[in-house]
Structures are given as C-alpha cells and as structure tokens.
Design an enzyme around this catalytic site. Structure first.
Site, mmCIF file in Angstrom:
data_model
loop_
_atom_site.group_PDB
_atom_site.id
_atom_site.type_symbol
_atom_site.label_atom_id
_atom_site.label_comp_id
_atom_site.label_asym_id
_atom_site.label_seq_id
_atom_site.Cartn_x
_atom_site.Cartn_y
_atom_site.Cartn_z
ATOM 1 N N TYR A 108 0.843 -1.208 0.068
ATOM 2 C CA TYR A 108 -0.319 -0.064 -0.026
ATOM 3 C C TYR A 108 0.903 1.375 0.073
ATOM 4 O O TYR A 108 1.227 1.548 0.914
ATOM 5 C CB TYR A 108 -0.901 -0.111 1.206
ATOM 6 C CG TYR A 108 -1.826 -1.197 1.690
ATOM 7 C CD1 TYR A 108 -2.044 -2.145 0.364
ATOM 8 C CD2 TYR A 108 -2.445 -1.420 2.500
ATOM 9 C CE1 TYR A 108 -2.977 -3.270 0.414
ATOM 10 C CE2 TYR A 108 -3.301 -2.416 2.677
ATOM 11 C CZ TYR A 108 -3.411 -3.452 1.793
ATOM 12 O OH TYR A 108 -4.350 -4.481 1.976
ATOM 13 N N TYR B 25 -11.099 -10.495 2.859
ATOM 14 C CA TYR B 25 -11.031 -9.143 2.372
ATOM 15 C C TYR B 25 -12.211 -9.154 1.244
ATOM 16 O O TYR B 25 -12.451 -9.977 0.971
ATOM 17 C CB TYR B 25 -9.757 -8.806 1.903
ATOM 18 C CG TYR B 25 -8.966 -9.826 0.576
ATOM 19 C CD1 TYR B 25 -9.325 -9.677 -0.589
ATOM 20 C CD2 TYR B 25 -8.081 -10.672 1.070
ATOM 21 C CE1 TYR B 25 -8.750 -10.494 -1.563
ATOM 22 C CE2 TYR B 25 -7.401 -11.519 0.149
ATOM 23 C CZ TYR B 25 -7.883 -11.165 -1.160
ATOM 24 O OH TYR B 25 -7.324 -12.234 -2.180
#
Length: 296
Positions: free
Chosen positions: A51, A195
């Site tokens: 990320y 997720y």
C-alpha cells in the site's frame, strides 16, 4: 492464538498512502481517517507494504505515536521483493528483512499480526512460517498470518501448527470455499480474515437488479440470489435503525470462524460510519436468516 481484541472490526488502509493503487489520494485524508477510526473505537489497523510501497505504514506509524500503543492492534503484510520487481518472495531471509523494515516504518517495537501477503511459486512455506516464529519468540511479532494461500499452501505452512490467521477473498456473495476451509481453520485454531467483505459495494445496497452488467464475474443465478438476499438484510437493517453495510459487517463479526473484518475507508467520515456497525448486535435468528439467504 493469544491476541485479545476489544472487537472484531478493523480498518483496511489501502487508501492510506496507497498512491500506487488509487488515483487522487490526499495524504491528509489518510492521517485523518486513521485517527477517526481509532477515536471511534476501531482499534485494529490493517496495512501492507504494497500500500504505497511502504507509505501506508509510514503514515500509520506517525499517527499511532499519539495513542496508547498497547491498545492498538497493528496488522501488516509483506512478500513483494523490490529487488525482484515486487514479485512475491517467501524466503526466510527476505521475510525477516521485511518485518524489520516494517517495524521501522511503523515506528513500533512489535507488529501484532504479520501476514505473508502472497505466496511465491517455489519457497518452502513451512520454512517461511518457522522464520516468522523465531521473530515471534523474539517479541517482534505477536501472531503469524498467511494471505492468498491456496488450501494446500495453507496446510503446508501450518504443518507445525504455528499459523494464527488466514486471510483470503470472502464475502456473503463469495462463499465457495468456506465449508472445507473453515472446518480446517476451526480445527487448528486459525482465525479467518476476509477481504472484499462488501463485495465492491454490492452488499451495501448501492446497487440493484438493474446493475447486473457491473458484476459480470457473477453468473445470473448467483446475482439473482444476492439481490434477493439484500432484501433480507434491508429488513434487518430497518429493525436495528442501521444501514445495510452495518448489518453485513455485524454478520461477519458474529461469525465464529471469522477473527477480524477489515473494510476500507477513504476519509474520516467513512471511518466513523464503519464504526457504527459495532452497535449492531444480531440475534441468532437474524444471523441464520442472512446465512440462509446467501448460502453458496
């Protein structure tokens, strides 16, 4: 697995510093939403090296300096090797370096959960977990997770019973592997972390039957089942004076095999709204009604 959670709700932070993943991100929004989540009672922050190629971890590391670290659960993930064009690398040497680098970016002495983010093609998965266990014994991580591992890779990694968490794609709209895999996880005291829990917004009530073309990964029968199931969620949400999103997240939190649920947010207001799901307590009958409506 010995970690204790105040609740099962976490914050997914791929939009915190994830400039390589999303366009037009404002870093101040990232700082603000992590603070807002912590202030609203979300004490699990889930991030990953990829990320922002470390930037998300850096922002979170800055924010947590203003909070009691002992009351925050930090989960991060790594596997992408910058020296191999970010290809997955599960070698013990690389994973140890990855943890050490994450500790520096997060500005903390320990990581609560470290996940091997993706499997590579050839590394010994048990050797990878054993290397992480050495870090666990040294106090640098508190729990070991694997993410995106096939069922066979999961079993290989857990051959000595040292995997604590398993993360993979799962939602009420995508439950294909839950029976076999959840039985194994329960037997071995491994908690599951889904997720895409809101299925790209499909489970929030944002979309309806007329939006079929936007979800071409679903066949017609599955899409129709989901749309009908949303009516069940809508009715339950009205009973609780909550949104459909809150009810879906409450269902995951009530599921005994699920250890954490980590929806994402882009700004502080979204983070505060996610925290409202903590107030939704489903009855056994409501949990079962949703379960039946969305059975695979």
């Amino acid at each position: 697995m010995t970690l204790e959670f105040a609740n099962k709700l976490g914050l997914g932070t791929n939009k915190v510093g994830g400039h390589n993943l999303f366009d037009n991100l404002d870093e101040q929004d990232g700082y603000d939403l992590v603070r807002a989540a912590l202030d609203a009672g979300i004490n699990v922050i889930d991030t990953a090296f990829i990320y922002g190629v470390g930037r998300s971890e850096e922002i979170i590391g800055d924010v947590i300096q203003d909070y009691d670290r002992s009351k925050i659960i930090i989960a991060t993930k790594g596997a992408q090797n910058p020296d191999k064009d970010l290809a997955p690398d599960n070698s013990p040497e690389f994973l140890v370096k990855t943890v050490e680098d994450s500790l520096k970016r997060l500005k903390t002495d320990y990581i609560d959960i470290f996940f091997i983010h993706f499997p590579d093609d050839d590394s010994d998965k048990l050797a990878a977990v054993e290397a992480l266990d050495e870090l666990k014994q040294a106090g640098k991580i508190r729990a070991i997770g694997v993410s995106n591992f096939s069922f066979d890779q999961l079993k290989e990694a857990n051959a000595t019973g040292k995997v604590d968490f398993h993360e993979d794609y799962y939602s009420l709209a995508h439950r294909d592997e839950e029976v076999e895999r959840f039985a194994y996880l329960d037997e071995h005291d491994i908690k599951f972390v889904p997720y895409f829990p809101l299925e790209s917004g499909l489970l929030t009530g944002r979309y309806g039957a007329d939006d079929r073309a936007k979800f071409d990964r679903l066949d017609d029968a599955k899409f129709d089942q989901i749309i009908k199931g949303l009516d069940v969620i809508k009715d339950i949400a009205a009973t609780h004076d909550a949104s459909m999103t809150h009810v879906v997240l409450a269902w995951y939190m009530a599921h005994p095999s699920i250890g954490l649920v980590i929806p994402g947010a882009r700004n502080a207001e979204q983070a505060k709204d996610l925290a409202k799901s903590l107030d939704v307590k489903l009855s056994d009958e409501e949990f079962k009604a949703i379960d039946e409506a969305f059975k695979a």
